[in-house]
Enzyme design. Structure first.
Site, mmCIF file in Angstrom:
data_model
loop_
_atom_site.group_PDB
_atom_site.id
_atom_site.type_symbol
_atom_site.label_atom_id
_atom_site.label_comp_id
_atom_site.label_asym_id
_atom_site.label_seq_id
_atom_site.Cartn_x
_atom_site.Cartn_y
_atom_site.Cartn_z
ATOM 1 N N ASP A 48 20.699 -12.792 -19.620
ATOM 2 C CA ASP A 48 21.983 -12.125 -19.366
ATOM 3 C C ASP A 48 22.355 -12.265 -17.882
ATOM 4 O O ASP A 48 23.484 -12.677 -17.536
ATOM 5 C CB ASP A 48 21.833 -10.645 -19.762
ATOM 6 C CG ASP A 48 23.149 -9.892 -19.861
ATOM 7 O OD1 ASP A 48 24.209 -10.519 -19.736
ATOM 8 O OD2 ASP A 48 23.098 -8.663 -20.080
ATOM 9 N N VAL A 66 12.674 -8.741 -22.332
ATOM 10 C CA VAL A 66 12.617 -7.302 -22.056
ATOM 11 C C VAL A 66 12.545 -6.475 -23.344
ATOM 12 O O VAL A 66 11.889 -5.424 -23.372
ATOM 13 C CB VAL A 66 13.889 -6.894 -21.270
ATOM 14 C CG1 VAL A 66 13.943 -5.398 -21.037
ATOM 15 C CG2 VAL A 66 13.949 -7.620 -19.947
HETATM 16 N N1 AR6 Z 1 17.782 -19.796 -20.278
HETATM 17 C C1 AR6 Z 1 17.216 -19.673 -21.505
HETATM 18 N N2 AR6 Z 1 16.388 -18.673 -21.829
HETATM 19 C C2 AR6 Z 1 16.128 -17.743 -20.890
HETATM 20 C C3 AR6 Z 1 16.674 -17.794 -19.589
HETATM 21 C C4 AR6 Z 1 17.541 -18.877 -19.295
HETATM 22 N N3 AR6 Z 1 18.119 -19.015 -18.096
HETATM 23 N N4 AR6 Z 1 16.206 -16.732 -18.885
HETATM 24 C C5 AR6 Z 1 15.381 -16.035 -19.699
HETATM 25 N N5 AR6 Z 1 15.320 -16.659 -20.913
HETATM 26 P P1 AR6 Z 1 15.688 -11.471 -22.165
HETATM 27 P P2 AR6 Z 1 16.092 -9.642 -24.461
HETATM 28 C C6 AR6 Z 1 14.571 -16.282 -22.114
HETATM 29 O O1 AR6 Z 1 14.787 -10.488 -21.514
HETATM 30 O O2 AR6 Z 1 14.640 -9.583 -24.703
HETATM 31 C C7 AR6 Z 1 18.727 -8.076 -20.280
HETATM 32 O O3 AR6 Z 1 18.527 -7.290 -19.140
HETATM 33 C C8 AR6 Z 1 13.370 -15.390 -21.923
HETATM 34 O O4 AR6 Z 1 12.244 -16.143 -21.540
HETATM 35 O O5 AR6 Z 1 16.704 -12.157 -21.330
HETATM 36 O O6 AR6 Z 1 17.032 -9.831 -25.618
HETATM 37 C C9 AR6 Z 1 19.904 -7.607 -21.127
HETATM 38 O O7 AR6 Z 1 20.948 -7.067 -20.348
HETATM 39 C C10 AR6 Z 1 13.221 -14.818 -23.325
HETATM 40 O O8 AR6 Z 1 12.495 -15.743 -24.148
HETATM 41 O O9 AR6 Z 1 16.530 -10.781 -23.390
HETATM 42 C C11 AR6 Z 1 19.267 -6.570 -22.004
HETATM 43 O O10 AR6 Z 1 19.201 -5.319 -21.362
HETATM 44 C C12 AR6 Z 1 14.651 -14.753 -23.850
HETATM 45 O O11 AR6 Z 1 15.436 -15.530 -22.934
HETATM 46 C C13 AR6 Z 1 17.874 -7.102 -22.231
HETATM 47 O O12 AR6 Z 1 17.583 -7.946 -21.120
HETATM 48 C C14 AR6 Z 1 15.235 -13.364 -23.948
HETATM 49 O O13 AR6 Z 1 14.769 -12.541 -22.887
HETATM 50 C C15 AR6 Z 1 17.810 -7.962 -23.477
HETATM 51 O O14 AR6 Z 1 16.464 -8.295 -23.712
#
Ligand code: AR6
Length: 178
Positions: free
Chosen positions: A33, A125
């Site tokens: 995000d 997260v």
């Molecule tokens: N490109 C692709 N994948 C990514 C990237 C990127 N640039 N960065 C991280 N990931 P998360 P959630 C992966 O925590 O669990 C936020 O604060 C990461 O390795 O981004 O759905 C929102 O505002 C993981 O596999 O999302 C919410 O509050 C995946 O993306 C909360 O986090 C998802 O990790 C949502 O949590």
């Protein structure tokens, strides 16, 4: 099969839409995000703030989707969805996660988008166990692909090796055995 697995940063992809793993406020956060908001520029936050609240502080309930332009991203659109926070698997987490994938694909179809890329929703997260989440991601996208023509290109983006491996293994198992 038109489901692709790709490892890297989703914000660099030149596709019609990238999916954002957002939270219910749609006002940004960390993880993917945060990366999407940084790469899209400040107009993305302005657009998110224009999304009407369905109740106090909630612009997109868990399992639902909302679309905005992609602004400075190579992707034309961002489809924001909110994955479930993992508790124990008995609080509708699999259905809610499946909705994130299915509703994103449905919206992409309604918008006549031809390519869409997903991050591993809820796998950061929000603590969803990777293998279980990967199963949902692969089964929903495969089921969609079997019964729909649009979007014709679906990319599952893995940010790390473990996610890449999980997707590859599940897709290989889904191939008809010869
Ligand atoms: N490109 C692709 N994948 C990514 C990237 C990127 N640039 N960065 C991280 N990931 P998360 P959630 C992966 O925590 O669990 C936020 O604060 C990461 O390795 O981004 O759905 C929102 O505002 C993981 O596999 O999302 C919410 O509050 C995946 O993306 C909360 O986090 C998802 O990790 C949502 O949590």
């Amino acid at each position: 099969m038109s489901i692709e697995v790709w490892q890297g940063d989703i914000t660099t992809l030149d596709v019609d839409a990238i999916v954002n793993a957002a939270n219910e406020t749609l006002l940004g956060g960390g993880g993917v995000d945060g990366a999407i908001h940084r790469a899209a520029g400040p107009r993305l936050l302005d657009a998110c703030m224009q999304v009407p609240e369905v109740r106090a502080g909630v612009r997109c309930p868990t399992g639902e989707v909302r679309a905005t332009p992609g602004f400075d991203l190579p992707a034309r659109h961002v489809i924001h969805t909110v994955g479930p926070v993992w508790r124990d698997g008995a609080h509708h987490e699999p259905e809610l996660l499946a909705n994130c994938y299915w509703q994103s694909l449905r919206l992409a179809e309604q918008m006549d988008l031809h390519s869409i890329a997903f991050p591993a929703i809820s796998c950061g997260v929000y603590g969803y166990p990777l293998q279980l989440a990967a199963r949902v991601a692969v089964s929903e996208t495969l089921a969609w692909e079997k019964s729909h023509k649009v979007p014709r290109r679906i990319v599952l983006v893995a940010y790390n090796d473990a996610t890449f491996k999980a997707y590859q293994q599940l897709l290989a198992q889904a191939l008809p055995q010869v």
